[in-house]
Design a protein around this motif. Structure first.
Motif, mmCIF file in Angstrom:
data_model
loop_
_atom_site.group_PDB
_atom_site.id
_atom_site.type_symbol
_atom_site.label_atom_id
_atom_site.label_comp_id
_atom_site.label_asym_id
_atom_site.label_seq_id
_atom_site.Cartn_x
_atom_site.Cartn_y
_atom_site.Cartn_z
ATOM 1 N N VAL A 1 0.838 -1.201 0.000
ATOM 2 C CA VAL A 1 0.000 0.000 0.000
ATOM 3 C C VAL A 1 0.876 1.256 0.000
ATOM 4 O O VAL A 1 0.557 2.249 -0.665
ATOM 5 C CB VAL A 1 -0.955 0.003 1.211
ATOM 6 C CG1 VAL A 1 -1.712 1.318 1.312
ATOM 7 C CG2 VAL A 1 -1.942 -1.168 1.103
ATOM 8 N N ALA A 2 1.994 1.231 0.730
ATOM 9 C CA ALA A 2 2.919 2.363 0.716
ATOM 10 C C ALA A 2 3.455 2.596 -0.695
ATOM 11 O O ALA A 2 3.552 3.740 -1.166
ATOM 12 C CB ALA A 2 4.064 2.126 1.697
ATOM 13 N N ASP A 3 3.812 1.504 -1.385
ATOM 14 C CA ASP A 3 4.270 1.614 -2.775
ATOM 15 C C ASP A 3 3.193 2.263 -3.644
ATOM 16 O O ASP A 3 3.484 3.117 -4.496
ATOM 17 C CB ASP A 3 4.601 0.230 -3.341
ATOM 18 C CG ASP A 3 5.852 -0.385 -2.728
ATOM 19 O OD1 ASP A 3 6.651 0.366 -2.133
ATOM 20 O OD2 ASP A 3 6.013 -1.614 -2.842
ATOM 21 N N GLU A 4 1.943 1.850 -3.426
ATOM 22 C CA GLU A 4 0.823 2.393 -4.193
ATOM 23 C C GLU A 4 0.649 3.884 -3.918
ATOM 24 O O GLU A 4 0.439 4.680 -4.845
ATOM 25 C CB GLU A 4 -0.457 1.632 -3.830
ATOM 26 C CG GLU A 4 -1.698 2.087 -4.577
ATOM 27 C CD GLU A 4 -2.953 1.362 -4.132
ATOM 28 O OE1 GLU A 4 -4.007 1.556 -4.771
ATOM 29 O OE2 GLU A 4 -2.889 0.605 -3.133
ATOM 30 N N ALA A 5 0.742 4.275 -2.656
ATOM 31 C CA ALA A 5 0.592 5.682 -2.287
ATOM 32 C C ALA A 5 1.675 6.540 -2.926
ATOM 33 O O ALA A 5 1.409 7.644 -3.432
ATOM 34 C CB ALA A 5 0.635 5.827 -0.763
#
Length: 369
Positions: A75-79
């Protein structure tokens, strides 16, 4: 004075007196209005702005929010790829005091990377559970059939694996759902553990857990079908029933609902255990206690009782409140005639997304042969 020098001066100014972005502050204010932090269970919870990333005008993020249940590395990568300003993570990524921030811990890695990119993190957690119209009430709508899946809802894809007998893990795929009053089973809804008074005006029904009492007993299979539809049609429904009963013979008059781990809400301090306990997870011995007392337990894996709320309710609520909050913030900022932040306040666009990478750790491997 060159543009490069101006950018460097602004960067130095930001470093010497760090602030979060105006848009981030508008998001935090909007979340507090929708889900007052005073309603969170502070006996254990850690809600609020958990990571306030320094604002760098020379490399500012989009006016964008990413909603997720868990702030994982994916999710951090996506953000970061989306260049959002704020991640609203329902579960706090910081639960206990930190003695250090290093790359040795994967969650701390995510926090450090997000801070470096100028992305803040806000967590509402149990404030969402307690607030009227929050996650607890959404689960009530699911069991009573008050919501129906839209055309965007999809069932989990069952894909093959190298196993000769079982598929690859399948995960529920929550989609947008819409109210369907015509199919709602007649019922009364109450709060199991009301929030301490005084509560914010208009939120007098706030508290943890909800109890649904049907006007007429319903078959267990009807309720299970409603649950499956509402949470994204999981590949399997973990259910515990009394050994002396069968699924087809059980009738349900009362349903206790609590997102996540619900045993402390549904079993403790209640005068009578509901006929059905609908939650994310419950321990072995608590489940035995419930079925030995004649109740049924449906436990879908912790976050499968939470994730659908983001797309079904929170995204639209936050977007509506944030539009007004950001408009007010922009007017105030433009009125101050700050040339340094003028381009920030002139940007009226905003977006609220639900994470495409967020999922419960547990999937279901379905028997295929």
């Amino acid at each position: 004075m060159s543009r490069v020098f101006l950018a460097q001066r602004r960067l130095f100014s930001a470093m010497s007196a760090p602030i979060s972005s105006p848009f981030t502050r508008a998001v935090v204010s909007s979340m507090k209005k929708l889900y007052p932090e005073s309603l969170a269970d502070k006996s254990f919870d850690n809600t609020g702005l958990l990571l306030e990333a320094p604002f760098n005008q020379a490399r500012r993020q989009r006016n964008s929010v990413l909603l997720t249940i868990d702030l994982t590395k994916a999710v951090a990568d996506e953000a970061i790829a989306r260049k959002v300003s704020v991640v609203v993570a329902y579960h706090p990524i910081i639960f206990r005091g930190l003695k250090s921030l290093t790359f040795n811990d994967t969650q701390q890695q995510s926090l450090l990377r997000l801070a470096q990119e100028g992305i803040s993190v806000y967590s509402p957690h149990t404030a969402v559970d307690a607030t009227p119209g929050g996650m607890g009430d959404w689960l009530c709508d699911i069991v009573t059939g008050a919501i129906a899946p839209s055309s965007t809802t999809t069932t989990p894809e069952i894909t093959s694996s190298s196993s000769k007998s079982y598929s690859a893990p399948a995960y529920p795929q929550p989609g947008t759902v819409s109210p369907s009053p015509s199919t709602t089973i007649a019922h009364v809804k109450t709060t199991i553990h009301p929030s301490p008074q005084p509560t914010p005006a208009g939120l007098e029904d706030a508290g943890m857990g909800r109890l649904v009492t049907f006007n007429e007993p319903q078959t267990l299979t009807t309720i299970v079908d409603n649950i499956a539809r509402g949470v994204g049609s999981p590949a399997g429904i973990p259910i515990a029933i009394p050994q002396s009963a069968s699924v087809d013979s059980i009738k349900i008059r009362t349903v206790g609902v609590c997102p996540g781990s619900g045993s402390s809400i549904l079993l403790k301090g209640v005068s009578q255990i509901p006929d059905l306990l609908f939650t994310g997870e419950m321990s072995h011995h608590e489940t035995l206690f419930a079925i030995e007392n004649g109740s049924v337990v449906v436990a879908l894996a912790h976050s499968n009782t939470e994730r659908g709320y983001l797309s079904a309710v929170m995204r639209e609520k936050l977007e509506g409140t944030l539009k007004q909050e950001w408009e007010d913030t922009r007017k105030e900022g433009l009125g101050a005639k700050s040339e340094e932040l003028k381009d920030i306040y002139e940007d009226a666009d905003l977006e609220v997304h639900v994470s495409e990478k967020d999922r419960d750790p547990f999937g279901i491997m379905v028997k295929t042969s």
